[in-house]
Every structure is written in C-alpha cells, then in structure tokens.
Design a protein around this motif. Structure first.
Motif, mmCIF file in Angstrom:
data_model
loop_
_atom_site.group_PDB
_atom_site.id
_atom_site.type_symbol
_atom_site.label_atom_id
_atom_site.label_comp_id
_atom_site.label_asym_id
_atom_site.label_seq_id
_atom_site.Cartn_x
_atom_site.Cartn_y
_atom_site.Cartn_z
ATOM 1 N N GLU A 299 51.965 -0.664 29.871
ATOM 2 C CA GLU A 299 51.843 -0.050 28.740
ATOM 3 C C GLU A 299 52.211 1.675 29.245
ATOM 4 N N GLY B 88 56.562 9.337 27.645
ATOM 5 C CA GLY B 88 56.476 8.166 26.843
ATOM 6 C C GLY B 88 55.667 7.540 26.002
ATOM 7 N N LEU B 89 56.127 6.100 25.160
ATOM 8 C CA LEU B 89 55.007 5.476 24.648
ATOM 9 C C LEU B 89 55.294 3.918 24.441
ATOM 10 N N LYS B 90 54.751 2.840 25.157
ATOM 11 C CA LYS B 90 54.625 1.698 25.341
ATOM 12 C C LYS B 90 55.706 0.996 26.960
ATOM 13 N N GLU C 140 57.125 5.839 18.918
ATOM 14 C CA GLU C 140 57.950 6.051 20.502
ATOM 15 C C GLU C 140 59.269 5.764 19.830
ATOM 16 N N GLN C 141 59.518 5.745 19.171
ATOM 17 C CA GLN C 141 61.641 5.740 18.290
ATOM 18 C C GLN C 141 62.015 7.393 17.784
ATOM 19 N N THR D 60 55.139 1.878 17.924
ATOM 20 C CA THR D 60 56.771 2.087 17.781
ATOM 21 C C THR D 60 56.918 2.971 16.913
ATOM 22 N N ARG E 77 55.824 14.662 21.784
ATOM 23 C CA ARG E 77 55.056 13.682 22.100
ATOM 24 C C ARG E 77 53.782 14.157 20.799
#
Length: 490
Positions: free
Chosen positions: A302, A309-311, A242-243, A239, A252
C-alpha cells in the motif's frame, strides 16, 4: 521442464547469464505431484496459509517498522523463518493471488473473464486435496476472493476446497461486503476443532488492512488519537482521495492527513494481528502446533504518497510489491532464521510449501522452491524477480543491483491514469537508492536496454507479441463493471 531446470540451476552472475533460462513450461498432464522420496518416511504437516490483503512488509515490526503493529506475527517470525525481498507478482489483488496460488506468471490472468481464476489452472488446494489433505477456506470478501458460482468479481477460488466459506458478512466496507478478521477467525477455529485429527489445509483470506482503514476500538485510535481533520480521512477512506488525485482534482494531502491514514492502516494491522493470535492459541490448545506449517503473506502492499499516490494497483515501487513471507513449523523448520540477500518471487511460495510438505510441484508451475534457503545462507538462488501492473501496462525487472520499470505505451484501461502514472522508463540503483528516488535511466541507457531485452525474453510468447505490437489489454464487460464498482476503473 522449466521448474526442474530452475531447481537444478544456480542463478548468479550478470544479467546475461539469465538468458540461458529460455525453457518452456512442462506438460499440463502432470497435475498431481509425486511425493519426494526424502519426505515419505515422516509425517506430512498440516498447512495454514494466511493472506492479509494490502499488507506491505515494512509496516510489520519483524521487518523493521518503528511501531509495534504486529507482536503476534513478529513472535511467529522469531520461532520460524522470515524471508526478505519477496516480490509480489502484481500490485493488484486479482492477478497477484491468482499467480501466487497457482505459481504462474501474473500476465496469464490479466484477461481472465470477470477477473476470475480460470478452472483450467492448478491450485495448491487441488494438489493437496488430491494427495489426501482435507481442505477448507474462509474468505473476508466474496467479491475479492469468492466462489465460482457467486457471480461476483474475481471468483473461482473454491477450486480444490471441500469447504469454502465467503458468506455471512459482518459489515460493509467501502462498496463491498466483507467480514472482519474476527469474523474469519470465529469461523476458522470451530473448523479446526472439528478437523484437527485429520491432515488438513486451511486457507484464510483476511481483507484488513485493505482500505477503508477502519477497525474497532481501541485499534482505530491506537496510533493517532488526537487527529481532528478532514472527514473522509477520519473515516479512513483513501479511495476518495486516490480518485481525486488521479483526476487531477487534488495533488496530494497534507502530511498530517497522510500520517493519520497511515495510523488507521497500522491500526488495522494490529487488529488483524490480535485475531491471528487467537488462531495460534487455538492451534496450541488443540495440540497441532508442532506439525502445522503456518505461512503468512500478502497479495501486495500500500502506498501513502511514497511516490505521489495512495493505495495500490498503479505503480511498481517497493511499497507496493515488497510483501512479507513468514513460515513457522516447529518440527520441520529452524527458528530465528532470516533469509536475506536473495530475490524471491511470489510464484516461489507454493513450490516452496509443496517441497516442505514432501510433494513435488507440477511442471506447469513456474516458480522455484526456496526450501534450501530456509536451512542454509550459503545457497545461491535466482538472480531476478518480475512484477507486472496491468492497470498501467507496465512491468519491472529486479536484480540484486538494479530495478528497471518499463511502461509499454499501450492505451490504458483507466483513461485518467496516463498523465499520472504512465511515466515511460525508470532505472534505480538498489544498493544505494532504497527509496527509489533517483531515476538513472538516462545515465545508464545500456543497462536499461539489457534489462528490457531480458524482461521480454522471459515473458510467454503471447504476452511478448502483444507488447511488441502495442496491443492494449481489453477486459470483458463484466470485468469492467466489477472493477468500476470497486473504484479501480472509471
């Protein structure tokens, strides 16, 4: 009656054939379903429904993953039925789980107060309890899958459960209180021991492998023990990054960091897998395996920079919306069956379960039972699937040949999302571009237009009208507060 029409139609041919399915939902008064005649003479099974939060299908061995992350689940799939091409209703928990357990389109839940499950919806727990099943649920997090009176985000899941336990957390994970898989199974086994002589429905919601990716040893070091890199990566805190990426503070992570996050995620899968093994051992010890229908699935997947991106939540690519579906019932299902070359929607899961258990689904449910596919590969099925992402106000329509993603150009809930994720339209060739890397929307605009037309056609009128007017989604203040606390909004 929409679900009856869908059960009686064969979905084949080009996309225009789908336009014949402009049927309305059935009346809400058909709440308690009838028994199906063919099932009345036999003993109806127990049901054990297990959700693993954020579990993408392609990280399980039985779906072809290179690591042996899931030997217990893999073995269960060999003794039962493994279903491929299952599309989540949404790449986020609250609309997806709402949608799956009620068999209703996820857009119906986008504006639910506090992101909770409305009491007016009919859940599988309510149906089974009304027909005589004893019902119990154990949830890893009161903030994600909680009870109506908890005051937390996404409550209302206790509907239909005589026992609903989201209490006594075992620890804290990234901003919310949650139990480990071990804690869930520690509660589920004694309940089974006390109720194994009755016909029951047991619902287990396990947060792992949701971020933060952290599990007890040896699992946390199982797949990348030599890593010595960034602190927050070592903690499995996706997280945080990600933010930063959403806000443009970082583009990245290095490949070595991404690989380590993925290794920690896989460790959580293996940890959860061992705990499911404990549950299956208890089921065998109690002598109820033969007549217990066990279903394993997830709310969404996921991302690990598959598409930048992530998550989860913010895209509609395969890594987020391809979910596992495994069913095992020694006395009622064949073993070693793989259902492939069919598109299955998350809203089909509950009608399928009810059909297997000898019950017909209420007409308000919008999914279709895929029971025939579990027994014969020669059966035709629905020719499309729909998934919806409320955080970016986008939807995807998937057919055997094509996948079309459309962002509807409304004001987004998260002010930083538009530059990163709201990318207009995309069209992918599903037969030749499995990684969804080559956008063909400019090359085949006529296919994109036809798919958009059909996508709008199958939406409820109120959702279609909202999109045509470009009216943005608006959440109540409590929902916004809760989503901010979880990191989904800022």
């Amino acid at each position: 009656m929409r679900n009856r029409l869908m059960k009686n139609l064969i979905f084949t041919g080009p996309i225009f054939a789908f336009l014949l399915l402009a049927a309305l939902p059935g009346p809400a008064e058909e709440i308690i379903p009838a028994e199906t005649p063919a099932a009345r003479p036999g003993k109806k099974p127990n049901l054990i429904l297990i959700f693993l939060d954020s579990l993408r299908a392609d990280h399980l061995g039985c779906y072809g993953y290179g690591r042996e992350t899931s030997p217990v689940i893999d073995n269960l799939s060999r003794r039962g039925v493994l279903v491929r091409n299952v599309v989540s209703p949404a790449p986020a928990t609250f609309p997806s789980v709402h949608s799956i357990i009620t068999s209703r389109a996820s857009n119906r839940f986008f504006l639910s107060p506090r992101c909770s499950l409305p009491g007016s919806e009919i859940t599988i727990a309510e149906i089974l309890r009304a027909r005589g099943w004893k019902t119990a649920a154990f949830s890893s997090s009161p903030l994600i899958i909680g009870r109506s009176e908890s005051g937390h985000y996404a409550g209302g899941f206790d509907q239909g459960f005589e026992t609903f336990d989201d209490t006594n957390p075992a620890g804290k994970k990234w901003g919310w209180v949650s139990k480990t898989p071990e804690g869930i199974i520690d509660k589920a086994i004694p309940w089974l021991e006390s109720n194994s002589r009755e016909r029951f429905f047991l619902f287990l919601y396990i947060m792992d492998p949701h971020d933060r990716y952290h599990s007890p040893e040896p699992f946390n070091s199982l797949y990348d023990p030599a890593y010595h890199g960034r602190k927050m990566v070592s903690k499995g805190d996706a997280t945080h990054y990600e933010q930063r990426i959403i806000r443009g503070k970082e583009s990245r992570l290095k490949d070595v960091d991404v690989r380590h996050l993925e290794a920690l995620y896989d460790g959580e899968i293996t940890y959860a897998d061992t705990q499911i093994g404990r549950l299956l051992d208890a089921i065998r010890r109690l002598g109820i395996e033969k007549n217990s229908l066990i279903v394993i699935t997830s709310d969404h997947g996921e991302e690990f920079f598959d598409h930048g991106g992530l998550k989860h939540c913010y895209t509609l690519y395969r890594e987020l919306i391809d979910i596992p579906l495994i069913l095992s019932w020694p006395s009622g299902l064949p073993s070693g069956v793989v259902v492939d070359n069919h598109l299955i929607q998350g809203i089909d899961i509950v009608p399928t379960i009810l059909d297997l258990m000898g019950l017909s689904a209420p007409d308000v449910m919008e999914g279709t039972s895929i029971k025939p596919l579990l027994f014969s590969s020669d059966i035709s099925s629905r020719g499309y699937a729909l998934s919806e992402a409320p955080f970016i106000d986008a939807k995807t329509l998937i057919t055997p040949e094509w996948k079309y993603i459309h962002h509807f150009e409304t004001e987004l809930l998260h002010p930083h999302l538009a530059p990163k994720y709201a990318k207009g339209r995309a069209l992918y060739d599903r037969k030749h571009d499995l990684r969804e890397e080559n956008n063909l929307v400019d090359k085949h605009p006529e296919i994109a237009r036809k798919m958009l037309d059909f996508m709008l056609k199958i939406l409820p009128p109120e959702e279609r009208n909202r999109l045509e007017k470009r009216t943005p989604l608006t959440l109540d203040e409590d929902s916004i507060k809760q989503l901010k606390s979880l990191g989904y909004l800022r």
